[in-house]
Design a protein around this motif. Structure first.
Motif, short mmCIF file in Angstrom:
data_model
loop_
_atom_site.label_atom_id
_atom_site.label_comp_id
_atom_site.label_asym_id
_atom_site.label_seq_id
_atom_site.Cartn_x
_atom_site.Cartn_y
_atom_site.Cartn_z
N ARG A 170 0.82 -1.22 0.00
CA ARG A 170 0.00 0.00 0.00
C ARG A 170 0.85 1.26 0.00
NH1 ARG A 170 -5.66 -0.45 2.97
NH2 ARG A 170 -6.46 -2.19 1.77
N LEU A 171 1.97 1.19 -0.68
CA LEU A 171 2.83 2.37 -0.74
C LEU A 171 2.49 3.21 -1.97
CD1 LEU A 171 6.20 0.67 0.27
CD2 LEU A 171 4.74 2.15 1.68
N ASN A 172 1.58 2.73 -2.79
CA ASN A 172 1.19 3.46 -3.97
C ASN A 172 -0.30 3.20 -4.19
OD1 ASN A 172 1.10 4.61 -6.67
ND2 ASN A 172 3.33 4.32 -6.65
N LYS A 173 -0.97 4.22 -4.71
CA LYS A 173 -2.43 4.10 -4.88
C LYS A 173 -2.81 4.56 -6.27
CE LYS A 173 -6.56 5.19 -2.16
NZ LYS A 173 -7.08 5.91 -1.00
N PRO A 174 -2.49 3.77 -7.29
CA PRO A 174 -2.80 4.21 -8.65
C PRO A 174 -4.31 4.13 -8.93
CG PRO A 174 -1.89 2.00 -8.70
CD PRO A 174 -1.86 2.44 -7.26
N SER A 175 -4.75 5.02 -9.83
CA SER A 175 -6.16 4.93 -10.25
C SER A 175 -6.32 3.73 -11.18
CB SER A 175 -6.56 6.20 -10.99
OG SER A 175 -5.71 6.40 -12.12
N MET A 176 -5.29 3.51 -11.98
CA MET A 176 -5.37 2.44 -12.97
C MET A 176 -3.98 1.83 -13.17
SD MET A 176 -6.24 2.80 -17.01
CE MET A 176 -7.92 3.37 -16.75
N VAL A 177 -3.96 0.52 -13.37
CA VAL A 177 -2.71 -0.13 -13.75
C VAL A 177 -2.83 -0.49 -15.24
CG1 VAL A 177 -1.34 -2.21 -13.50
CG2 VAL A 177 -2.08 -0.96 -11.47
N VAL A 178 -1.88 0.02 -16.01
CA VAL A 178 -1.91 -0.22 -17.46
C VAL A 178 -0.86 -1.28 -17.79
CG1 VAL A 178 -1.67 0.85 -19.73
CG2 VAL A 178 -2.62 2.18 -17.82
N ASP A 179 -1.35 -2.45 -18.11
CA ASP A 179 -0.47 -3.59 -18.36
C ASP A 179 0.11 -3.51 -19.77
OD1 ASP A 179 0.70 -6.07 -18.72
OD2 ASP A 179 -0.86 -7.14 -17.62
N LEU A 180 1.41 -3.50 -19.87
CA LEU A 180 2.08 -3.29 -21.17
C LEU A 180 2.38 -4.62 -21.88
CD1 LEU A 180 4.63 -0.51 -20.06
CD2 LEU A 180 2.25 -0.26 -20.79
N ALA A 181 1.84 -5.71 -21.37
CA ALA A 181 2.24 -7.03 -21.87
C ALA A 181 1.80 -7.29 -23.30
CB ALA A 181 1.69 -8.12 -20.94
N ARG A 182 0.76 -6.58 -23.78
CA ARG A 182 0.22 -6.92 -25.10
C ARG A 182 0.66 -5.92 -26.18
NH1 ARG A 182 -6.11 -7.45 -25.37
NH2 ARG A 182 -5.94 -8.65 -23.46
N LEU A 183 1.72 -5.17 -25.90
CA LEU A 183 2.11 -4.12 -26.85
C LEU A 183 3.10 -4.62 -27.89
CD1 LEU A 183 2.52 -1.07 -24.42
CD2 LEU A 183 0.46 -1.97 -25.50
N GLY A 184 3.50 -5.86 -27.80
CA GLY A 184 4.45 -6.40 -28.78
C GLY A 184 5.85 -5.83 -28.61
N LEU A 185 6.22 -5.53 -27.40
CA LEU A 185 7.51 -4.87 -27.18
C LEU A 185 8.62 -5.84 -26.79
CD1 LEU A 185 6.42 -1.61 -25.30
CD2 LEU A 185 6.92 -1.92 -27.73
N ALA A 186 8.36 -7.15 -26.83
CA ALA A 186 9.41 -8.09 -26.44
C ALA A 186 10.15 -8.59 -27.67
CB ALA A 186 8.79 -9.27 -25.69
N GLY A 187 11.44 -8.79 -27.52
CA GLY A 187 12.19 -9.36 -28.63
C GLY A 187 13.59 -8.77 -28.72
N ILE A 188 14.48 -9.52 -29.36
CA ILE A 188 15.88 -9.12 -29.46
C ILE A 188 16.31 -9.17 -30.92
CG2 ILE A 188 18.25 -9.79 -28.85
CD1 ILE A 188 16.97 -11.09 -26.29
N THR A 189 16.94 -8.11 -31.39
CA THR A 189 17.54 -8.15 -32.73
C THR A 189 18.98 -7.66 -32.66
OG1 THR A 189 16.78 -5.93 -33.24
CG2 THR A 189 15.37 -7.74 -33.99
N VAL A 190 19.83 -8.28 -33.46
CA VAL A 190 21.21 -7.83 -33.53
C VAL A 190 21.50 -7.49 -34.99
CG1 VAL A 190 23.63 -8.42 -33.14
CG2 VAL A 190 21.87 -9.32 -31.61
N ALA A 191 21.88 -6.25 -35.22
CA ALA A 191 22.18 -5.83 -36.61
C ALA A 191 23.09 -4.62 -36.57
CB ALA A 191 20.88 -5.49 -37.34
N ASN A 192 24.01 -4.56 -37.51
CA ASN A 192 24.89 -3.40 -37.69
C ASN A 192 25.58 -2.99 -36.39
OD1 ASN A 192 23.91 -3.31 -40.33
ND2 ASN A 192 22.15 -2.10 -39.65
N GLY A 193 26.05 -3.95 -35.68
CA GLY A 193 26.81 -3.64 -34.46
C GLY A 193 25.95 -3.10 -33.33
N THR A 194 24.67 -3.38 -33.38
CA THR A 194 23.79 -2.92 -32.30
C THR A 194 22.87 -4.06 -31.86
OG1 THR A 194 23.77 -0.68 -33.20
CG2 THR A 194 22.00 -1.25 -31.67
N VAL A 195 22.79 -4.22 -30.56
CA VAL A 195 21.83 -5.17 -30.00
C VAL A 195 20.63 -4.37 -29.54
CG1 VAL A 195 21.39 -6.84 -28.15
CG2 VAL A 195 23.64 -6.76 -29.25
#
Lengths: 263, 792
Positions: free
Chosen positions: A40-65
């Protein structure tokens, strides 16, 4: 927990809209947020779950991970590509928390939270990475702005982190005996961004670059080069687990070990 | 094919483990009653304050709230009783301030309960508890023993002048003073025994229930001793007669002492259930456990040893300050006195001992028995002192111990501090441990470590402890307000299976297996046909529960006596059936036989006859169901030798335990696998105390290490693979010969670890290190020592 609304949007744009509410909180892996809510150290009005945004994944190209913000620590730790390109980064991820944390916790969540004892900030700062968000890119040197403070604007979502592949790098930490968070963690890197040394855990203001060590290592990339290079204790933490002087000492020890490990 | 041997000495797999490891354990929090309400306690966040006012209006109006209670509502119920009275040197009784169920007028430690909110859901109760408007006026607080004893220090209780609870002593000062005056060597050591938070895996839970139709109360609680809770709460707090109060302690997930005591929450939920005629449940969260479960240890001591020219101990003088916390927990006064100072002879022939113990109130959580309770403090003091004496007299530390051991042929051995040891062989445990630890090979390992840049040290403790509390008459003379016998009821069912009803309580110890093995041994009934019932006052006879490594030695002895009665009665029935003289009937391996004949009856046949007594002795009661109470004749005295080997990273100060050998004398071993498990668990806690764990209060009385973020629990990677063995001598005064094994690990190990750490740092001019030997502490020593080394 206090009661809160819960949303799981399907696009970054929708998530940003929901986070326009200043009382809303984004949820990545939840490894910090959920315990905070339970206490109970935080009392948000809403929790916005970012799990379905398609933001997971790893690519390596041109010397950049490039690692998507919602990529879990375990995925980074196990990634053959990351192990090949930046083994120090995979090793760092493999040492975060415990297996349960590594299965849930994400790189984006860790960076947005910027816990002063977290591991990832040291990697991002030392490797000179770039933080990508829904609206811009932020260089590492501008991203971290003190304990639990970042350059992120209200409602801004990290989408990915881009790491330039270094020639040599290593991360060595001294875990807090109780929490096992980094009491002192030092990431050293030599590469396109030059020689950079980032220290997490020890500083009152969170992760910082150790310019004294950087200068010494730029002259000679060796543990011996760090001998006698001071770490001022003034801005370091002091608590029941150790004084600022002890932490300052450990910064040197971990840095030497990191340089030796980086080869 | 003969059935597998399951009796005394067999490593039978634990019957309870399938339940525990498959998620089928039945813990207090698993119990829910129809119509159940939830209680949340609002606790003090201040160490010491006057309660100016409590405004409950907003909370009472919150959704789901059924009741809010404060001390004002509890005017007719008593304070939490203390079960042991200790008298001061001058004969005056200890200062025993009221320990109210809810704070009356003042709060005295962070975590002190102020009010309880009872609502339909736990969430609603938590919400409402935050709405209580509690106006506190801060008072100066004393957080440490040193602060509490300063002249003019704030008083925790007005009745306790100088914050002293009692000022007690044992032994004779005169002969000790004379011995010191004449001694060739005098050694003095100041040392602290660090305060610990027990942290059982299962937090405490209490669920009160009330049946309006009968007036019966039931309390389900996480307790090590349900009958003790029923007695204390019924008789002293709520004025409920025993026949109207049932206390159930089902599966309990670890106690280590912290679940012996009668806690406020138990009384609150039971009382409130009656008042509201609905069940009321309270479940602690971990943060609450840190500030409401009784803590352990917390001694500050000075120890002095007088030796003659040859290193023989002449006298021991000890002065100890013991922190009681803000109130006297159930057995707190006994811990630093009768469970501590009476053990100060240890394994040595020290002829004169004098110890003073001052118990001190502070604005901290109450302190009470925690795994070992008093004996770890005694062992740590003695075994550190002996190592310092060895260093300062130049006598080898092993040789110094051997020279002073109580000889094998000196038992029974009367110590100068009241207790009499019945048996032991300290040479045997020492030799075995040194062999297991390869003590002789240590110098080579130290040199090899030095070549790797690491500091390596080895240390031992030759400890002794006392278990099997306690002869009731003796305990009573020493101030116990209860008897300390144990009870067992053995019920042989008509077809020969057996149920054991025991007053002991298992919260991890494996009684369901060990006790079944006692039945297998004595009655020849397979372990699978024996069930053990414990933890429910409606089922078991009045027994005292489990603590102080007493279950087997006292509870098991009661079982032996009850089974003796079963056999004696069975012989009468068998004699009748086989038309023999009772004196000619023998019982072995589950069969009654007539000497010199081939006549034989199985126990099952006798049991069936006892319950279907058609062909039956005229003067014998039917049934085969016997109860025995066993009051021990003496304590038991396990002891042994623990050897620890450490390596220190000189750059970071991290201590790694690289080897640990424990050889204990626990008397007769019933199940060697369970004994090893008990010892290993104790070692983990002892190493935890030595290197990791510390309950730290700041000067203002806030608990700094109030969560696992700062309280360092031992983890698997802090521990080596242990070498655990036993070298047993039999207890001479109980029928099993067992001495108890539950606490030896936690008692013997801390001094062995610290002795090893000091040994590793011997080149740095270190004489002593207080626990826990944290990396920061070790590094400071190394850092300070380096210039000196360089100059040498």
């Amino acid at each position: 927990m206090y009661e809160f609304a819960y949303q799981k949007p399907a696009s970054v744009a929708d998530a940003v809209k929901l986070l326009a509410d200043p009382e809303a909180k984004p949820l990545a892996g939840g490894m910090t947020l959920i315990p905070v809510l339970k206490q109970r150290l935080n009392k948000p009005s809403m929790v916005v779950d970012l799990a379905r945004l398609g933001l997971a994944g790893i690519t390596v190209a041109n010397g950049t991970v490039t690692i998507g913000a919602m990529t879990t620590h375990r995925t980074v730790a196990q990634s053959a590509e990351v192990k090949r390109a930046i083994p120090a980064l995979a090793a760092l991820a493999a040492g975060i928390g415990d297996p349960a944390v590594r299965y849930r916790g994400t790189i984006g969540g860790s960076l947005a939270n910027n816990d002063p004892t977290a591991d990832y900030p040291a990697a991002v700062l030392a490797l000179g990475a770039t933080v990508r968000t829904d609206r811009r890119t932020i260089p590492a040197d501008q991203f971290f702005q003190g304990m639990f403070a970042t350059a992120l604007e209200a409602g801004e979502i990290i989408t990915a982190v881009a790491f330039p592949v270094p020639e040599a790098a290593a991360y060595v930490k001294f875990p807090n005996p109780a929490s096992r968070y980094a009491m002192v963690g030092v990431f050293v890197a030599r590469g396109p961004a030059g020689v950079r040394v980032a220290v997490t855990g020890a500083g009152q203001g969170g992760v910082f670059r150790h310019t004294g060590f950087e200068q010494a290592l730029a002259k000679s990339w060796s543990a011996a080069a760090l001998e006698g290079v001071a770490t001022p204790a003034d801005d370091l933490n002091s608590d029941i687990h150790g004084s600022a002087a002890y932490r300052a000492h450990l910064v040197g020890v971990m840095a030497k070990r990191a340089v030796a490990a980086a080869g | 094919m003969a059935p597998p041997f399951e009796g005394i000495g067999a490593a039978v797999r634990r019957k309870e483990d399938l339940r525990f490891v498959s998620g089928h354990g039945h813990y207090t929090d698993d119990i829910n009653r129809p119509g159940q309400l939830h209680a949340v306690i609002r606790r003090s966040d201040r160490p010491h304050a006057r309660i100016r006012s409590i405004d409950t209006a907003a909370a009472a109006a919150a959704p789901g709230v059924v009741a809010i209670y404060t001390a004002a509502d509890l005017a007719n119920i008593g304070g939490l009783p203390c079960g042991w009275q200790v008298n001061s040197k001058d004969g005056s009784p200890m200062v025993e301030p009221k320990h109210p169920v809810l704070a009356e007028g003042k709060v005295r430690h962070v975590g002190d309960p102020i009010a309880v909110v009872i609502a339909e859901t736990r969430q609603q109760a938590r919400d409402a508890a935050e709405l209580l408007a509690i106006d506190l006026e801060d008072l100066p607080a004393v957080a440490t023993i040193a602060d509490a004893l300063k002249p003019g220090a704030a008083l925790v209780h007005d009745a306790a002048a100088g914050n002293v609870c009692y000022d007690w002593h044992i032994g004779e000062a005169g002969p000790v003073d004379a011995a010191f005056a004449a001694a060739a060597h005098r050694v003095r050591l100041d040392l602290v025994n660090n305060r610990l938070v027990p942290n059982a895996m299962e937090p405490r839970v209490a669920l009160g229930d009330y049946d309006r139709s009968t007036g019966d109360y039931t309390l389900y609680t996480t307790s090590q001793n349900p009958h003790v809770i029923r007695l204390l709460m019924g008789a002293f707090v709520l004025s409920l007669p025993e026949h109207k109060l049932r206390v159930v302690a089902p599966d309990v997930g670890g106690g280590f002492g912290s679940k012996i005591y009668h806690y406020a929450e138990e009384a609150i939920v039971t009382w409130a259930a009656g008042r509201l005629a609905r069940p009321v449940k309270w479940t602690a969260d971990r943060s609450e456990s840190f500030m409401s479960d009784a803590h352990g240890r917390d001694h500050v001591s000075t120890a002095e040893l007088a030796l003659d020219r040859d290193g023989r101990f002449l006298a021991l003088r000890v002065s100890t300050l013991a922190n009681m916390g803000a109130y006297l927990s159930t057995f707190a006064p006994a811990v630093p006195t009768y469970l501590y100072a009476t053990l100060l002879a240890g394994v040595y022939t020290t002829p004169a001992i004098y110890a003073e113990v001052k118990a001190v109130f502070t604005n901290t959580v109450p302190v009470d028995a925690y795994r070992g309770a008093g004996r770890p403090e005694a062992a740590f003091l003695l075994e550190r002192l002996v190592d310092v004496a060895a260093a300062e007299t130049g006598i080898d530390r092993v040789e110094l111990r051997r020279r002073n051991f109580i000889p094998r042929d000196a038992f029974p051995y009367q110590t100068p501090v009241a207790v009499q040891y019945d048996s032991g062989d300290y040479f045997a445990t020492l030799e075995a441990a040194m062999k297991h630890a390869d003590w002789a090979g240590f110098p080579a390992r130290r040199a090899a470590a030095a070549a790797r840049g690491r500091l390596r040290g080895i240390g031992m403790s030759t400890y002794l402890e006392a278990c099997g509390v306690a002869p009731s008459k003796l305990a009573g003379m020493l101030g116990a307000r209860a008897g300390l016998y144990e009870v067992a009821n053995i019920r042989v069912h008509p077809t020969g299976s057996v149920t054991v009803f025991t007053g002991a309580h298992s919260h991890g110890q494996g009684h369901e297996t060990t006790f079944a093995q006692l039945v297998a041994e004595q009655l020849g009934v397979p372990v699978a046909q024996v069930d053990v019932v414990h933890g429910d006052t409606a089922k078991i006879p009045f027994g005292m529960g489990t603590y102080g490594s007493r279950s087997l030695v006292v509870g098991g002895s009661a079982m032996v006596r009850a089974m003796d009665k079963i056999i004696a009665k069975g012989k009468k029935i068998a004699a009748h059936l086989m038309e023999a003289d009772v004196g000619d009937v023998e019982f072995k391996d589950g069969r009654f036989t007539v000497a010199g004949t081939d006549k034989s009856k199985a126990l099952g046949e006798i049991a069936l006859t006892a319950y279907v007594p058609h062909n039956y002795p005229d003067d014998l009661e039917p049934g085969l169901d016997e109860t025995a109470f066993y009051d021990p004749k003496n304590f038991t005295f396990p002891g042994g030798c623990h050897i620890c080997e450490v390596e220190i990273d000189r750059d970071t100060g991290v201590v790694q335990v690289v080897n640990f050998a424990a050889v204990d004398d626990v008397g007769r071993v019933v199940n060697p696998m369970i004994v090893e498990g008990q010892v290993q668990g104790g070692l983990a806690q002892g190493i935890g105390q030595a290197l990791l764990e510390n309950a730290v209060y700041d000067a203002d009385g806030q608990l700094v290490s109030g969560s696992f973020m700062d309280y360092t629990m031992p983890r698997a990677d802090n521990l080596p693979n242990f070498t655990v063995a036993t070298e047993n001598t039999m207890c001479t005064h109980n029928p099993l010969g067992s001495k108890g094994c539950g606490e030896v690990g936690a008692i013997g190990s801390p001094p062995a670890v610290v002795n090893a750490v000091v040994d590793a740092l011997r080149d740095f001019g270190v004489r002593h290190i207080d626990m826990p030997a944290t990396p920061a502490k070790i590094w400071a020593i190394i850092a300070a020592g380096q210039p000196k080394m360089a100059a040498e």
